[in-house]
Design an enzyme around this catalytic site. Structure first.
Site, short mmCIF file in Angstrom:
data_model
loop_
_atom_site.label_atom_id
_atom_site.label_comp_id
_atom_site.label_asym_id
_atom_site.label_seq_id
_atom_site.Cartn_x
_atom_site.Cartn_y
_atom_site.Cartn_z
N ASP A 103 18.95 1.05 -15.46
CA ASP A 103 18.28 0.86 -14.18
C ASP A 103 18.76 -0.44 -13.54
O ASP A 103 18.15 -1.49 -13.67
CB ASP A 103 16.77 0.82 -14.41
CG ASP A 103 16.01 1.13 -13.14
OD1 ASP A 103 16.66 1.51 -12.14
OD2 ASP A 103 14.79 0.99 -13.14
N CYS B 238 -20.18 -15.97 -5.29
CA CYS B 238 -19.60 -15.65 -6.60
C CYS B 238 -20.39 -14.53 -7.26
O CYS B 238 -21.62 -14.62 -7.35
CB CYS B 238 -19.60 -16.89 -7.48
SG CYS B 238 -19.11 -16.56 -9.18
#
Ligand code: D41
Length: 665
Positions: A116, A408
C-alpha cells in the site's frame, strides 16, 4: 592504482555494501567501516571534482528544490488492477483465463503481497538511473527523479552480472514507508505542530511530492519492484524469472512472492499472507495474482486499463460502516473534553469496535458528524478507532448535531475553550475525572511505576473518597485496599510494596509524575538537571525558567502556574513527608551539552548505550533515538545501523566512541 581506479573501486565497494544493507537487509560490514569508505571517496571526489559522476554514492541528495514537477508520458502505459473481494472472484478470474486459453490444466500464478504505497517507474539507461516518475493516471506521470534518488534501496547504477543490462530498462514498483518510520514521523510532526499523515501511504506520497529533495531524503522510504515497461532486447520467460533477474541487477523485489499452481494454492497463500499481514512492518492491503508465463500473458491480453492476466485480491477492509447511537464527552488528565462516538458494535478486521474518537469540536464540525449518523469507522494499527466520514445518503433527517457541553459532564464546572486551541477544557482542578487520570499518570511506568495500580483500582479509590490527590496514595492502608472489589490481601500487599519502592524513584520522574502541563519526561529532566531539587524548582520564576535552553514561554508559564496553586504545594509537601526523592540523584554536572542533541548507534565498547545517554543528559544535553536535521552529533559504535548513513546525508557530525569520550573529558 590511478585516482580514477581508486575512486571506481570505492564506488563499487560502497554500492555492494549499500545493496547488502538496504536491499538484502543483510549487511556484511559495520556502519563505521562503511562510513570510512564513504569519506575516503568523498574526500577524493572533493580533490578531483571533475571525476564526480551522477551515479556516485555521494550524489543521492544534491539537486536544488524545484518550482514545479514536469510531466512525462510513460512509453508503455502503467496499467491498473481489477479487484477481487472473495474467493469466488478468483475462481471466476481463473475460469475466464482458462476459457481464453482453451485449457483445463491448472494455471501457474505468482502471488505477491499488494503493497500500500505509491506506484512509480524507474528508467535505467545503460544501467544508470536517469528518470523516475509517478504512475499518475497511468499514461502521464510527474517526474520525481531527484526524490527517488534519495531512496537508498533504489540503485543509482545497476550491477552488471551474468545477464547483460538492457540499453533501456523501465521497471515499475511501489514506494512505501514502513509503519515504525511512519509512527516516528507523525510523532515528530505532532511535536512540531504540523498536521499528521493519516496513514503510511499518505506519508509516502507526501514525501515523494516534495519539491525539495532534502525533505524527501529525511524520510526513510523504501521501494519494491514488481513490473516492467520497456526492456530493450530482453525477453523474459516468466514473471518469477523477471523478478529474479532484476534482483540480480540490484533492484529490490519482495521476498514474499510465491508460485502457486491453480486457484486452491492461490487462495491458500492469500489466507497465509492475510495472517502474516499483522506482523509485517509495512502495510499491505491484499495480494496481487499474476499469470506467471509471459507468453500466456500476451495470449490472454489486456482490457483498456488493466490486464486480464492479473487481479488484486483485497483483504477485508479495516473500515466499516456503522451507526452512531450517542456522542459523549470524555474528560482527560488535563481536563480536555474529547468527544467519543458510541456506536452499534461492528467487527473491523477481527476486532469488535463500539467507540471511536471524534478528536475535538473542530473535527465534528468539519466532518459534520451528528448523533444517529451512519459513519465510516477506521482502525489502523494500534491507534484508537476513528470516525472517517459520514455516509450522507443514509440520513433521514432525524440526526442531531452535537456540541461539547459547556459544563463538565463529571463535575459540572465550567468548560472553556482557550483562544487558539482546539481543546475544550474543564476548569476545575479538583474534577474527579482529571484526578483519576492524573493518578493513573502518576502511577504509570515512566513516572512512579506503581505496579498493580491500574484503571479499575484508581476509579474505586477515588469514588470511595480514599484518594483525593496523589499524595493520599501513600496513606492508604493494606486493609483499605483489601476491602475493595476484586482485591485479594496478597495483591493489596503488592501495591503497598510498590508504593514503598516508588520512594526511591529519582526526582526527574517524580517531577514528570506531577502531571504539569507540557512537562514530559525530557523537560522534567531538564528542569531537575538545572534546579537540582524540587524546592528550587518550586521557587523558580518565569524569567529563571525561560533562561533554560529548550524551555519556552508555554512551559515556563505552565510550571509557574502549577507551583502557584496552593493545592499542588500541599500535595508536594505530603509527598516529601511520605519520603519521595526531592533532590536530584547526582550533583548536576554542568551544562556543557546544553542544547545539543546526541544519537547513539551501534554497540559502544566501554559503556552501555543507556549509560551514555544518561551521561549526555547529566551534562545538559538531549539523547534521541532518531537522526534528524536537529541532531548535533551521532556517536557510532560497532555494527551501527542506518542512522550513520542518515547522519552523513544530513551532514550531521559523526563521532567515534573515543572522540565522544574526549569530548566529555
Ligand atoms: O504491490 C503492489 N501494489 C502491486 C501493484 C504489485 N505487487 N503488482 C502490481 N502489478 C501491476 C501490473 C500487473 C499491472 C504490472 C501492481 C500494479 N500493477 C499497480 N499498482 C498500481 C496500479 C497498478
Amino acid at each position: 592504482m590511478s585516482i580514477e581506479d581508486k575512486i571506481q573501486s570505492l564506488r563499487n565497494q560502497l554500492n555492494y555494501h549499500a545493496h547488502r544493507y538496504y536491499v538484502l537487509d543483510d549487511p556484511e560490514i559495520s556502519d563505521a567501516e562503511y562510513d570510512r569508505l564513504y569519506y575516503e571517496l568523498l574526500s577524493l571526489e572533493q580533490q578531483h571534482p571533475h571525476l564526480v559522476t551522477p551515479d556516485s554514492p555521494t550524489q543521492r541528495v544534491g539537486g536544488a528544490p524545484l518550482d514545479v514537477f514536469n510531466t512525462i508520458s510513460h512509453s508503455i502505459p502503467m496499467l491498473s488492477l481489477d479487484n477481487a473481494f472473495e474467493d469466488s472472484d478468483i475462481i471466476d478470474f481463473d475460469a475466464r483465463i482458462k476459457k481464453l486459453l482453451e485449457t483445463d490444466a491448472d494455471i501457474e500464478y505468482v502471488v505477491e503481497p499488494k503493497l500500500d504505497g505509491l506506484a512509480v517507474e524507474l528508467v535505467y539507461v545503460n544501467g544508470v538511473f536517469t528518470v523516475g516518475s509517478t504512475r499518475g493516471d497511468g499514461v502521464t506521470g510527474e517526474v520525481i527523479t531527484q526524490n527517488l534518488r534519495t531512496i537508498n534501496s533504489i540503485p543509482l547504477r545497476l550491477f552488471n552480472n551474468a545477464h547483460p543490462i538492457p540499453v533501456r530498462l523501465e521497471v515499475r514498483g511501489e514506494v512505501i514507508l514502513d509503519i515504525p518510520s511512519f509512527e516516528k514521523l507523525n510523532k515528530q510532526r505532532e511535536q512540531d505542530g504540523e498536521p499528521l499523515f493519516a496513514n503510511p501511504r499518505n506519508a509516502a506520497a507526501g514525501s515523494l511530492r516534495q519539491l525539495d529533495p532534502r525533505i524527501t531524503a529525511k524520510r526513510p522510504l523504501d521501494m519494491f519492484c514488481y513490473g516492467v515497461g520497456i526492456a530493450d532486447g530482453f525477453t523474459f520467460q516468466n514473471h518469477i524469472q523477471f523478478l529474479e533477474t532484476i534482483a540480480g541487477w540490484g533492484l529490490k523485489v519482495n521476498p514474499l512472492r510465491k508460485l502457486c499452481k491453480g486457484t486452491r494454492a492461490v487462495i491458500a497463500y492469500y489466507r497465509e499472507l492475510g495472517e502474516m499481514r499483522e506482523n509485517l512492518n509495512y502495510e499491505i492491503d491484499g495480494t496481487v495474482i499474476k499469470v506467471n508465463d509471459f507468453a500466456l500473458q500476451r495470449q490472454i491480453g489486456i482490457k483498456t486499463r488493466s490486464p486480464r492476466w492479473a487481479i488484486a485480491y483485497k483483504f477485508p477492509a479495516r473500515q466499516e460502516v456503522t451507526q452512531i447511537e450517542n456522542i459523549i464527552a470524555q474528560v482527560g488528565r488535563t481536563g480536555t473534553l474529547t468527544p467519543v462516538a458510541i456506536m452499534k458494535s461492528v467487527n473491523i478486521g477481527g476486532v469488535e469496535v463500539s467507540r471511536a474518537t471524534l478528536h475535538n469540536q473542530d473535527e465534528i464540525d468539519k466532518k459534520d458528524v451528528r448523533i444517529g449518523d451512519w459513519v465510516v469507522v477506521q482502525r489502523a494499527g494500534d491507534v484508537i478507532p476513528e470516525v472517517v466520514k459520514v455516509v450522507e445518503s443514509r440520513r433521514d433527517g432525524s440526526e442531531k448535531p452535537y456540541k461539547l457541553p459547556d459544563k463538565c459532564p463529571v463535575c459540572g464546572s465550567h468548560v472553556v475553550r482557550i483562544e487558539g486551541e482546539a481543546a475544550h477544557r474543564c476548569q476545575n482542578i479538583s474534577c474527579p475525572a482529571q484526578l483519576k487520570e492524573g493518578i493513573k499518570h502518576f502511577a504509570s511506568r515512566g513516572a512512579l511505576d506503581i505496579e498493580g495500580l491500574g484503571s479499575k483500582l484508581v476509579e474505586q479509590l477515588v469514588d470511595k473518597g480514599l484518594v483525593k490527590d496523589y499524595a493520599d496514595l501513600y496513606d492508604v492502608s493494606t486493609e483499605q485496599l483489601a476491602g475493595l472489589e476484586r482485591m485479594a490481601e496478597k495483591s493489596a500487599q503488592n501495591i503497598i510494596d510498590a508504593l514503598e519502592q516508588s520512594k526511591r524513584i529519582p526526582l526527574d520522574r517524580v517531577v514528570f509524575a506531577l502531571g504539569i502541563r507540557f512537562v514530559g519526561e525530557h523537560v522534567a529532566r531538564l528542569l531537575v538537571n538545572h534546579f537540582g531539587s524540587l524546592d528550587a524548582l518550586k521557587k523558580a520564576s518565569y524569567d529563571d525558567l525561560i533562561e533554560i535552553h529548550e524551555i519556552g514561554p508555554q512551559i515556563a508559564e505552565s510550571v509557574v502556574e502549577f507551583f502557584s496553586e496552593e493545592k499542588n504545594l500541599r500535595a508536594i509537601q505530603r509527598l516529601q513527608a511520605a519520603g519521595l526523592q526531592m533532590k536530584a540523584e547526582s550533583v548536576v554536572k554542568g551544562d556543557t551539552f546544553s542544547g545539543k542533541t546526541f544519537v547513539f548507534t551501534g554497540t559502544l565498547e566501554t559503556m552501555g548505550r543507556s549509560d551514555a545517554e544518561k551521561l549526555v543528559q547529566s551534562l545538559g544535553g538531549r539523547a534521541s533515538g532518531s537522526v534528524s536535521k536537529k541532531t548535533d552529533y551521532v556517536v557510532v559504535g560497532r555494527d551501527a545501523g542506518s542512522k550513520a548513513d542518515k547522519a552523513r546525508e544530513l551532514g550531521v557530525t559523526i563521532l567515534s566512541e573515543d572522540e565522544f569520550k574526549t569530548m566529555i573529558g
